[in-house]
Design an enzyme around this catalytic site. Sequence first.
Site, short mmCIF file in Angstrom:
data_model
loop_
_atom_site.label_atom_id
_atom_site.label_comp_id
_atom_site.label_asym_id
_atom_site.label_seq_id
_atom_site.Cartn_x
_atom_site.Cartn_y
_atom_site.Cartn_z
N ARG A 41 11.04 13.78 -31.70
CA ARG A 41 9.85 13.18 -30.97
C ARG A 41 9.30 13.11 -30.19
O ARG A 41 7.69 12.88 -29.66
CB ARG A 41 10.56 11.55 -30.29
CG ARG A 41 11.97 10.47 -30.42
CD ARG A 41 12.06 9.50 -29.70
NE ARG A 41 13.41 9.73 -28.92
CZ ARG A 41 14.97 10.45 -29.67
NH1 ARG A 41 15.60 10.74 -31.17
NH2 ARG A 41 15.76 10.52 -28.28
N CYS A 130 27.06 14.51 -12.07
CA CYS A 130 26.10 14.63 -10.20
C CYS A 130 27.30 13.54 -9.16
O CYS A 130 26.76 14.21 -7.90
CB CYS A 130 25.24 13.01 -10.47
SG CYS A 130 25.13 11.85 -11.83
N SER A 160 19.51 5.96 -12.21
CA SER A 160 17.92 7.38 -12.39
C SER A 160 19.38 8.40 -14.14
O SER A 160 18.86 8.99 -14.15
CB SER A 160 17.94 7.80 -11.69
OG SER A 160 18.61 8.18 -10.95
N ARG A 236 27.85 1.30 -10.83
CA ARG A 236 26.29 1.00 -10.94
C ARG A 236 25.97 -0.19 -10.17
O ARG A 236 26.07 -1.65 -10.35
CB ARG A 236 25.93 0.50 -12.62
CG ARG A 236 24.18 1.11 -13.17
CD ARG A 236 24.54 2.46 -12.91
NE ARG A 236 24.36 2.66 -14.00
CZ ARG A 236 24.38 4.47 -14.09
NH1 ARG A 236 24.69 5.24 -13.28
NH2 ARG A 236 25.54 4.13 -15.74
N HIS A 243 22.50 8.64 -4.75
CA HIS A 243 24.37 8.23 -5.58
C HIS A 243 24.59 7.63 -4.13
O HIS A 243 24.69 8.23 -3.19
CB HIS A 243 25.14 8.86 -6.17
CG HIS A 243 24.94 8.78 -7.77
ND1 HIS A 243 23.72 7.81 -8.46
CD2 HIS A 243 26.05 9.56 -8.66
CE1 HIS A 243 24.08 8.55 -10.40
NE2 HIS A 243 24.53 9.32 -10.25
O1 25A Z 1 23.35 11.55 -25.06
P1 25A Z 1 24.10 10.71 -24.39
O2 25A Z 1 25.22 11.94 -23.55
O3 25A Z 1 24.83 9.76 -24.53
O4 25A Z 1 23.25 10.68 -22.75
C1 25A Z 1 22.19 9.46 -22.93
C2 25A Z 1 20.95 10.40 -22.22
O5 25A Z 1 21.57 10.47 -20.89
C3 25A Z 1 21.00 11.11 -19.92
C4 25A Z 1 20.16 11.65 -21.40
O6 25A Z 1 18.39 10.88 -21.07
C5 25A Z 1 20.46 11.25 -22.38
O7 25A Z 1 19.36 11.76 -23.37
N1 25A Z 1 21.50 12.45 -19.61
C6 25A Z 1 23.40 12.98 -19.87
N2 25A Z 1 23.39 13.26 -19.01
C7 25A Z 1 22.31 12.34 -17.72
C8 25A Z 1 23.04 13.66 -16.32
N3 25A Z 1 24.34 14.09 -16.02
C9 25A Z 1 21.94 12.49 -18.05
N4 25A Z 1 20.90 11.67 -16.98
C10 25A Z 1 21.09 12.26 -15.29
N5 25A Z 1 22.11 13.41 -15.39
P2 25A Z 1 17.03 11.31 -20.14
O8 25A Z 1 16.39 10.27 -20.64
O9 25A Z 1 17.08 11.65 -18.51
O10 25A Z 1 16.88 12.75 -21.16
C11 25A Z 1 17.37 12.74 -22.59
C12 25A Z 1 16.26 13.68 -22.74
O11 25A Z 1 17.67 14.79 -23.99
C13 25A Z 1 16.67 15.22 -25.23
N6 25A Z 1 16.82 14.92 -26.22
C14 25A Z 1 18.32 13.17 -26.74
N7 25A Z 1 17.74 14.32 -27.71
C15 25A Z 1 18.01 15.03 -27.97
C16 25A Z 1 17.02 15.56 -27.14
N8 25A Z 1 16.61 16.84 -27.50
C17 25A Z 1 17.04 17.33 -28.42
N9 25A Z 1 17.98 17.32 -29.77
C18 25A Z 1 18.06 15.98 -29.39
N10 25A Z 1 18.49 15.50 -30.30
C19 25A Z 1 15.03 14.10 -25.10
O12 25A Z 1 14.43 13.59 -25.74
C20 25A Z 1 14.69 14.00 -23.10
O13 25A Z 1 14.39 14.78 -22.50
P3 25A Z 1 13.54 13.12 -26.36
O14 25A Z 1 12.29 13.70 -26.95
O15 25A Z 1 14.54 11.89 -26.61
O16 25A Z 1 12.66 12.44 -25.11
C21 25A Z 1 12.49 11.28 -24.92
C22 25A Z 1 11.33 10.42 -24.42
O17 25A Z 1 11.65 10.04 -23.53
C23 25A Z 1 10.45 9.98 -21.92
N11 25A Z 1 10.77 9.81 -21.08
C24 25A Z 1 12.06 10.39 -20.40
N12 25A Z 1 12.07 10.37 -19.67
C25 25A Z 1 10.61 10.04 -18.99
C26 25A Z 1 9.94 9.80 -19.53
N13 25A Z 1 8.84 9.44 -20.09
C27 25A Z 1 7.81 9.59 -18.11
N14 25A Z 1 8.76 10.38 -17.41
C28 25A Z 1 10.13 11.00 -17.58
N15 25A Z 1 10.75 11.41 -16.66
C29 25A Z 1 9.60 9.62 -22.73
O18 25A Z 1 8.41 9.04 -23.88
C30 25A Z 1 10.36 10.82 -23.96
O19 25A Z 1 9.58 12.08 -25.02
O1 L14 Z 2 26.31 13.76 -15.94
O2 L14 Z 2 24.98 7.95 -14.99
O3 L14 Z 2 28.12 12.95 -17.32
O4 L14 Z 2 25.35 7.13 -17.20
C1 L14 Z 2 26.43 10.77 -17.55
C2 L14 Z 2 26.67 9.56 -17.31
C3 L14 Z 2 25.76 11.93 -15.31
C4 L14 Z 2 26.09 9.71 -15.33
C5 L14 Z 2 27.17 12.75 -16.70
C6 L14 Z 2 25.08 7.96 -15.22
C7 L14 Z 2 26.70 11.68 -15.98
C8 L14 Z 2 25.11 9.31 -16.09
#
Ligand code: 25A
Ligand code: L14
Length: 348
Positions: A41, A130, A160, A236, A243
């Site tokens: 994407r 975190c 966040s 949350r 946090h």
């Molecule tokens: O899959 P899970 O484990 O359930 O995790 C779900 C989400 O939780 C966040 C993270 O979201 C994750 O995708 N997360 C997980 N662990 C975390 C932690 N410890 C955590 N957040 C904080 N602490 P996120 O939005 O922070 O980051 C997602 C990133 O992962 C990329 N991604 C997802 N699926 C992917 C992948 N990359 C490669 N292969 C895959 N299959 C994702 O890329 C993003 O970089 P993207 O292309 O999906 O981008 C989504 C679009 O979202 C917009 N966007 C995101 N952040 C910002 C933003 N726009 C403006 N400012 C921003 N800061 C953009 O449009 C971006 O293109």
């Molecule tokens: O790092 O706040 O395991 O939703 C995944 C969920 C971090 C926080 C991790 C959330 C988390 C997150």
Amino acid sequence: MSGKFTVAVAGATGAVGREMLKILEERRFPASTVKALASSRSAGTKLPFGDAELTVAELREDSFDGVDLALFSAGGGTSEKFAPHAVRSGCVVVDNSSAWRMDDRCPLVVPEVNAHALAGHRGIIADPNCSTIQMVLVLHPLRGIAPIRRVVVSSYQAVSGTGQKAVDELERQVRRMFNMEEPEVAVYPHRIAFNCLPHIDVFMENGYTKEEMKMTNETVKIMEDPTIRVTATTVRVPVFYAHSEALNVEFERPVSVAEARDALEKAEGVVVLDDPARNLYPMPKDAAGKDEVFVGRIRRDESCDTALNMWVVGDNIRKGAALNAVQIAECLVRDGLVRVADRRAFLR
Ligand code: 25A
Ligand code: L14
């Protein structure tokens, strides 16, 4: 860029990935090239990097050819799938997801606490949760005074942590409510604006959430002390960044407030902010954007003479995720550990 390492950030467009790029630049990480990777994407998206711009490429199995070090923050499923391929390419991975944290092959590291655990790494190093990171940063100096028996923690976690989509949702809900409109609920099961959700990550069979069990299990692994008992309630709250945690720490013997304050004042990465007479205590609005973890409200537990209460606040995206990952990478460079001994370690 002046350095010798080719570095990749997987999940570069996310809340944490963007911060990783910023911190690599801020701290002048010795990179010769930085590659930004995300899902299809986002391929083609431009991300700022210092005075330059990086063009996002799609994360693929072959993205790591010629890459020395990769920082992952693209969700657990993505890490599970792609990190082993990175290691097979000879790339060392620092992974911010929960996928590898409790794997015996992977060190789980907060540099101020257990940088030594990096020595035997096999290619994947896990960046802790975190909420766990900011808690162990405070527990580590305290256990130098007396062994810790038990910790009761309640967290107040920013949106966040769930990624940029949750930051956007809280903002949209607040705007709509001020306009007397029905807010849209998409990211969490309930409205988060003007509300609290005792629910972070998924529920487990034992009635706890996965976030609560991460705090229990990761703390024992990082502190290398199976005798420390941790029980958590993670909540949350409608805060964007940083946090907060209320900690009750029970020691093996009575510990005075003065002893605790002294140990915390000397601790790396920790700032004591504790002057109730002047209304001084840590708050998320002040901790956001900072590298340190702040502690205040240090006081005796009047119901238990071996316990203290305190309040701990840290930026979940910086020290809680991106900064800690970059600090791990800096330790790897410092200790000559940017190398993979067995490229097949995670493919078996
Ligand atoms: O899959 P899970 O484990 O359930 O995790 C779900 C989400 O939780 C966040 C993270 O979201 C994750 O995708 N997360 C997980 N662990 C975390 C932690 N410890 C955590 N957040 C904080 N602490 P996120 O939005 O922070 O980051 C997602 C990133 O992962 C990329 N991604 C997802 N699926 C992917 C992948 N990359 C490669 N292969 C895959 N299959 C994702 O890329 C993003 O970089 P993207 O292309 O999906 O981008 C989504 C679009 O979202 C917009 N966007 C995101 N952040 C910002 C933003 N726009 C403006 N400012 C921003 N800061 C953009 O449009 C971006 O293109
Ligand atoms: O790092 O706040 O395991 O939703 C995944 C969920 C971090 C926080 C991790 C959330 C988390 C997150």
